[in-house]
Design a protein around this motif. Sequence first.
Motif, mmCIF file in Angstrom:
data_model
loop_
_atom_site.group_PDB
_atom_site.id
_atom_site.type_symbol
_atom_site.label_atom_id
_atom_site.label_comp_id
_atom_site.label_asym_id
_atom_site.label_seq_id
_atom_site.Cartn_x
_atom_site.Cartn_y
_atom_site.Cartn_z
ATOM 1 N N LEU A 348 0.816 -1.217 0.000
ATOM 2 C CA LEU A 348 0.000 0.000 0.000
ATOM 3 C C LEU A 348 0.850 1.268 0.000
ATOM 4 O O LEU A 348 0.351 2.356 -0.300
ATOM 5 C CB LEU A 348 -0.939 0.005 1.205
ATOM 6 N N LEU A 349 2.132 1.132 0.333
ATOM 7 C CA LEU A 349 3.020 2.293 0.336
ATOM 8 C C LEU A 349 3.242 2.860 -1.066
ATOM 9 O O LEU A 349 3.720 3.988 -1.214
ATOM 10 C CB LEU A 349 4.371 1.921 0.962
ATOM 11 N N ILE A 350 2.891 2.100 -2.073
ATOM 12 C CA ILE A 350 3.022 2.586 -3.446
ATOM 13 C C ILE A 350 2.057 3.751 -3.698
ATOM 14 O O ILE A 350 2.366 4.680 -4.456
ATOM 15 C CB ILE A 350 2.738 1.439 -4.449
ATOM 16 N N ILE A 351 0.890 3.731 -3.046
ATOM 17 C CA ILE A 351 -0.134 4.750 -3.298
ATOM 18 C C ILE A 351 0.348 6.166 -2.949
ATOM 19 O O ILE A 351 0.262 7.073 -3.789
ATOM 20 C CB ILE A 351 -1.433 4.400 -2.554
ATOM 21 N N PRO A 352 0.876 6.408 -1.740
ATOM 22 C CA PRO A 352 1.358 7.772 -1.465
ATOM 23 C C PRO A 352 2.526 8.191 -2.347
ATOM 24 O O PRO A 352 2.716 9.384 -2.596
ATOM 25 C CB PRO A 352 1.770 7.713 0.016
ATOM 26 N N MET A 353 3.291 7.220 -2.842
ATOM 27 C CA MET A 353 4.404 7.574 -3.710
ATOM 28 C C MET A 353 3.931 8.146 -5.048
ATOM 29 O O MET A 353 4.646 8.905 -5.693
ATOM 30 C CB MET A 353 5.300 6.353 -3.954
ATOM 31 N N ILE A 354 2.725 7.805 -5.461
ATOM 32 C CA ILE A 354 2.165 8.405 -6.673
ATOM 33 C C ILE A 354 1.960 9.905 -6.460
ATOM 34 O O ILE A 354 2.325 10.735 -7.308
ATOM 35 C CB ILE A 354 0.834 7.716 -7.041
ATOM 36 N N GLY A 355 1.396 10.261 -5.301
ATOM 37 C CA GLY A 355 1.208 11.679 -5.000
ATOM 38 C C GLY A 355 2.520 12.414 -4.847
ATOM 39 O O GLY A 355 2.670 13.557 -5.311
ATOM 40 N N VAL A 356 3.512 11.773 -4.201
ATOM 41 C CA VAL A 356 4.834 12.390 -4.072
ATOM 42 C C VAL A 356 5.457 12.597 -5.453
ATOM 43 O O VAL A 356 6.105 13.613 -5.715
ATOM 44 C CB VAL A 356 5.748 11.525 -3.183
ATOM 45 N N GLY A 357 5.242 11.636 -6.357
ATOM 46 C CA GLY A 357 5.787 11.757 -7.704
ATOM 47 C C GLY A 357 5.196 12.929 -8.469
ATOM 48 O O GLY A 357 5.902 13.622 -9.217
ATOM 49 N N ILE A 358 3.896 13.174 -8.299
ATOM 50 C CA ILE A 358 3.267 14.333 -8.940
ATOM 51 C C ILE A 358 3.897 15.627 -8.413
ATOM 52 O O ILE A 358 4.210 16.550 -9.183
ATOM 53 C CB ILE A 358 1.749 14.310 -8.682
#
Length: 443
Positions: A348-358
Amino acid sequence: MEMKLPSLRPRLTFWQLWNMSFGFFGIQFGFALQNANTSRIFSTLGAQPDDLPLFWLAAPVTGLLVQPIIGYLSDNTWHPYWGRRRPFFFIGAILASIALFLMPNSSALWMAVAVLWMMDAAINISMEPFRAFVGDKLDPTQQTAGFAMQTFFIGCGAVIASLLPTMFSDVFGVSNVPVGGMVPDTVRYSFYIGGLVFFLSVMWTVFTAKEFPPDDMEKFNAARKQSRHLGVALRDIIGGFGQMPKTMVQLAFVQFFTWIALFAMWIYTGTAIADNVYGTTDAQSPAYQSAGNWVGIMFGVYNGVSALAAFLLPVVARATSRKAVHTACLIIGGVSLASIFMITTKELLIIPMIGVGIAWASILTMPYAILAGALPANRMGYFMGLFNFFVVIPQIVSGLLLGWMTTHVFGGHTVQTLILGGASMILAGVLTLFVTDKAVAAK
């Protein structure tokens, strides 16, 4: 002396933009290895969590010293073949590649810290002129696209570099366990590849991209001769603080809180995930090293997202504004970073990394695009270097305070430090609303 580049610069083709930006692929390859693995290397060699920010001070301090000086020197450099910025690309690439080979072979903590100083100084020598390169070569209508192309290569390089330790471990069966307190082979081999990629990528830009000569060579040479006097150089470098455009001052506050968040993320994500998800703080344990590999995957995700978003953000900015895009991206990134605290399942840690990537895509594009339109062409390199002060000063502040706060306020739980980082990024997003974008004002 006012030396101006051509007021109407020819529009570059896609492949010309590609060539002039490709060196950033290697530069970020090196930075990504550093960001994802330095705390892991330090911890493996015996560093305590509350000491990590102090050891990381090498990165911002070298940037503070190196970037304005390199920017000033490159503004006052010209060679008929090598141009203005490319000599610094070349020298920095050689030194950075050597440091990347040395870093994973450190046999003691003090050696790793010393090599980090060398590596960061060298990477900064190559990186700083790349920002000025866009201002030099591109018409203002193409500058956002130029910075976006750099962001694309930053994302691509970081994705591959961040995943390398996991690839060596899971695909090629290389040992991921420290032996005798030394860095695991997965990390060592990753840094070797990083050194090679850094050098070859920067050389591609050095030998495929050309630069505009000064309009008035006689005036340029006269000013360059004067700039060689130490007193004049120091006066110009220090005096630039009082000459910063209004837009640059406003962006300084945005950058300050943005980079507090990023510094907290780079330092503490590894220990936070090891503690919060893998249930260990023992840097010599297999679980801790597995957490380090998973953090590489997380960082690969946010960099991959940034590479894709790099081409979308300029389109959205044209439809709205660069300020609106940057504000929204920073708030998304801040909320995402803080949400790591609530996640105890690694997938599930992949999900916040999407926002960090943006957010990361915008951080690498929008502030520089906004700033480039507010700077004088003849001092582009210097002011871009000076702008880096507002990247490194918050990191220095973080290095001095985050360790104490983590120990005495957050009880040693580094995942709570990531919440602080998220709040800081959200504040940066709000401050972006108060920035003056001259490109918009001129419409």
